[in-house]
Write a protein that holds these residues in place. Structure first.
Motif, short mmCIF file in Angstrom:
data_model
loop_
_atom_site.label_atom_id
_atom_site.label_comp_id
_atom_site.label_asym_id
_atom_site.label_seq_id
_atom_site.Cartn_x
_atom_site.Cartn_y
_atom_site.Cartn_z
N ASP A 75 43.33 20.54 1.31
CA ASP A 75 44.40 21.23 2.03
C ASP A 75 43.84 22.23 3.04
N THR A 76 42.57 22.03 3.40
CA THR A 76 41.98 22.84 4.46
C THR A 76 41.52 21.91 5.58
N LEU A 77 41.42 22.47 6.79
CA LEU A 77 41.01 21.66 7.93
C LEU A 77 39.98 22.43 8.75
N ALA A 78 38.95 21.73 9.18
CA ALA A 78 37.92 22.32 10.04
C ALA A 78 38.29 22.05 11.51
N VAL A 79 38.37 23.11 12.31
CA VAL A 79 38.72 22.96 13.73
C VAL A 79 37.67 23.62 14.61
N ARG A 80 37.48 23.05 15.77
CA ARG A 80 36.48 23.56 16.70
C ARG A 80 36.91 23.29 18.13
N MET A 81 36.70 24.28 19.00
CA MET A 81 36.96 24.12 20.43
C MET A 81 35.61 24.12 21.15
N PRO A 82 35.13 22.92 21.54
CA PRO A 82 33.79 22.86 22.13
C PRO A 82 33.74 23.45 23.54
N ALA A 83 32.59 23.96 23.92
CA ALA A 83 32.43 24.59 25.23
C ALA A 83 32.00 23.60 26.30
N HIS A 84 31.48 22.44 25.89
CA HIS A 84 30.96 21.50 26.89
C HIS A 84 32.07 21.08 27.85
N PRO A 85 31.85 21.20 29.16
CA PRO A 85 32.93 20.89 30.11
C PRO A 85 33.43 19.45 30.01
N ILE A 86 32.53 18.53 29.66
CA ILE A 86 32.95 17.12 29.54
C ILE A 86 33.82 16.94 28.30
N MET A 143 29.11 2.22 28.39
CA MET A 143 28.88 3.56 28.94
C MET A 143 29.98 3.89 29.94
N LEU A 144 30.59 5.06 29.78
CA LEU A 144 31.61 5.52 30.71
C LEU A 144 31.05 6.72 31.48
N ALA A 145 31.32 6.77 32.77
CA ALA A 145 30.87 7.91 33.57
C ALA A 145 31.76 9.12 33.30
N ALA A 146 31.16 10.30 33.41
CA ALA A 146 31.92 11.54 33.17
C ALA A 146 32.68 11.92 34.44
N ASP A 147 33.67 11.10 34.79
CA ASP A 147 34.55 11.40 35.93
C ASP A 147 35.98 11.09 35.51
N ALA A 148 36.92 11.28 36.43
CA ALA A 148 38.34 11.13 36.07
C ALA A 148 38.62 9.75 35.48
N GLU A 201 42.49 15.58 28.62
CA GLU A 201 43.05 14.30 29.07
C GLU A 201 43.76 13.59 27.91
N PHE A 202 43.15 13.60 26.73
CA PHE A 202 43.74 12.91 25.57
C PHE A 202 44.97 13.66 25.05
N GLY A 234 36.51 7.75 33.93
CA GLY A 234 35.87 7.67 32.62
C GLY A 234 36.68 8.42 31.55
N PHE A 235 37.17 9.61 31.91
CA PHE A 235 37.98 10.39 30.95
C PHE A 235 39.25 9.62 30.59
N ARG A 236 39.88 9.02 31.61
CA ARG A 236 41.12 8.26 31.37
C ARG A 236 40.83 7.06 30.45
N ALA A 237 39.75 6.36 30.74
CA ALA A 237 39.41 5.18 29.93
C ALA A 237 39.12 5.59 28.49
N ALA A 238 38.40 6.69 28.31
CA ALA A 238 38.06 7.16 26.96
C ALA A 238 39.32 7.58 26.22
N ALA A 239 40.21 8.31 26.90
CA ALA A 239 41.45 8.77 26.25
C ALA A 239 42.32 7.57 25.87
N ASP A 240 42.31 6.53 26.71
CA ASP A 240 43.09 5.32 26.39
C ASP A 240 42.54 4.63 25.15
N ILE A 241 41.22 4.60 25.01
CA ILE A 241 40.61 4.00 23.81
C ILE A 241 41.03 4.79 22.57
N TRP A 242 40.99 6.11 22.66
CA TRP A 242 41.46 6.93 21.53
C TRP A 242 42.92 6.63 21.20
#
Ligand code: AMP
Ligand code: MG
Length: 320
Positions: free
Chosen positions: A117-128, A8-13, A135-136, A15-23
């Motif tokens: 040859d098509t792609l589904a894209v979405r910009m989520p509204a959730h702040p996290i 579990m990662l906390a939703a803070d700076a 960050e990623f 946590g975001f850095r750790a998650a982006a590093d995993i990606w």
């Protein structure tokens, strides 16, 4: 469950850095969106995307939605249009997914599009979700973070219970607001509602300034697979022959494990590597202009189920 607290990662700076590093290193992170928790991976990495299908135990490669943090990021991936601009202006960020022609140089793994040859894209509204994507700073492929066929997860406990340690980390954002998956609109010759979600049909038509077809409006599914409409699943031009131990005259060979081919999905028999290579190798073999493609047997378990599903479809007789 004690092991799960470690992922579990906390939703803070931090946590975001750790998650982006995993990606960035090819791992899987589950994260909250305003609809449901997504199981995310770098959409440009074949191996990372293969892990999504492995973790969900999906028996087939259905296309995944790519999450981005801005309209500008979407425009680098898909061929933007007036209709896309109108819908994005009205509903992004938010629970709306747009399916558009993919840019030739988008750099997205063909496992994400299932070779379409098509792609589904979405910009989520959730702040996290937004903070994490920013960050990623890259495209994130994410289906819902549940095992295939199970209920979509709306809190981190659901994710942990369903996927356990098959996910490298879960970004803890509490419960999702909506719990209904995003509305999916295909922007082809006729804008078409591909999956209903929380957005009212009338509101979508008002934003489009015109009618929105539903799948039922099409005369037959062949309309949807016509060029310019919903692109069909990728099928090679050459005939595909399964469970082959060697190539016949005129054929090229797709190898696996001990059976080497002109191209080999995985010499070591690793199904994740094989899934990551599948679409690339089929395209490359197809370009060799052989009369057929002979395919070595692939074990029918784990990711092998999805690989065999795709190969079986490629081997099936073509519609008109
Ligand atoms: P989920 O995996 O639950 O997030 O669902 C993703 C949905 O998006 C599925 O219904 C897919 O079929 C749909 N989808 C993703 N990409 C495409 C695409 N290129 N064309 C049509 N549908 C798509
Ligand atoms: Mg789902």
């Amino acid at each position: 469950m004690s092991d799960l607290t470690k992922i579990m990662l906390a939703a803070d700076a931090d946590g975001f850095r750790a998650a982006a590093d995993i990606w960035a290193s090819g791992g899987l992170v589950a994260f909250p969106t305003e609809t449901v928790y997504g199981l995310g991976a770098d959409a440009r990495s074949d191996l990372a995307v293969a892990k999504i299908f492995e973790a969900k135990e999906r028996p087939s490669f259905n296309p995944l939605i790519v999450h981005i943090d801005s309209i500008a990021a979407a425009q680098k991936l898909v061929v933007w249009s007036d209709a896309a601009e109108r819908l994005a202006a009205a509903f992004w960020p938010g629970p709306l997914t747009l399916v558009l022609p993919i840019q030739p140089d988008a750099g997205i793994s063909p496992l994400v599009t299932a070779g379409k040859d098509t792609l589904a894209v979405r910009m989520p509204a959730h702040p996290i979700a937004q903070a994490l994507l920013t960050e990623f700073n890259g495209p994130v492929a994410a289906p819902s973070a549940n095992p295939s066929g199970r209920i979509s997860p709306t809190n981190p406990t659901h994710v942990a219970e369903g996927l356990g340690t098959r996910v490298d980390a879960i970004l803890d954002g509490g419960a999702c607001d909506v719990g209904v998956e995003s509305t999916i609109v295909g922007l082809f010759d006729t804008p078409t509602l591909l999956r209903p979600g929380g957005l009212p049909h009338e509101a979508l038509e008002a934003a489009l300034g015109g009618p929105l077809a539903t799948l039922g409006d099409h005369i037959s599914t062949s309309d949807l697979t016509a060029p310019g409409q919903l692109a069909s699943h990728y099928a090679p031009g050459a005939a595909v022959r399964l469970n082959a131990t060697e190539a016949n005259a005129g054929e090229v060979m797709l190898g696996f494990g001990d059976i080497a081919g002109d191209l080999t999905l995985s010499a070591s028999g690793d199904l994740r590597e094989a899934a990551a290579n599948l679409f690339h190798h089929l395209h490359a073999l197809d370009k060799m202009n052989a009369s057929g493609i002979a395919v070595a047997p692939i074990p029918d378990h784990g990711l092998g189920l999805a690989i065999n599903d795709r190969l079986t479809r490629a081997a099936a007789p073509r519609e008109g």
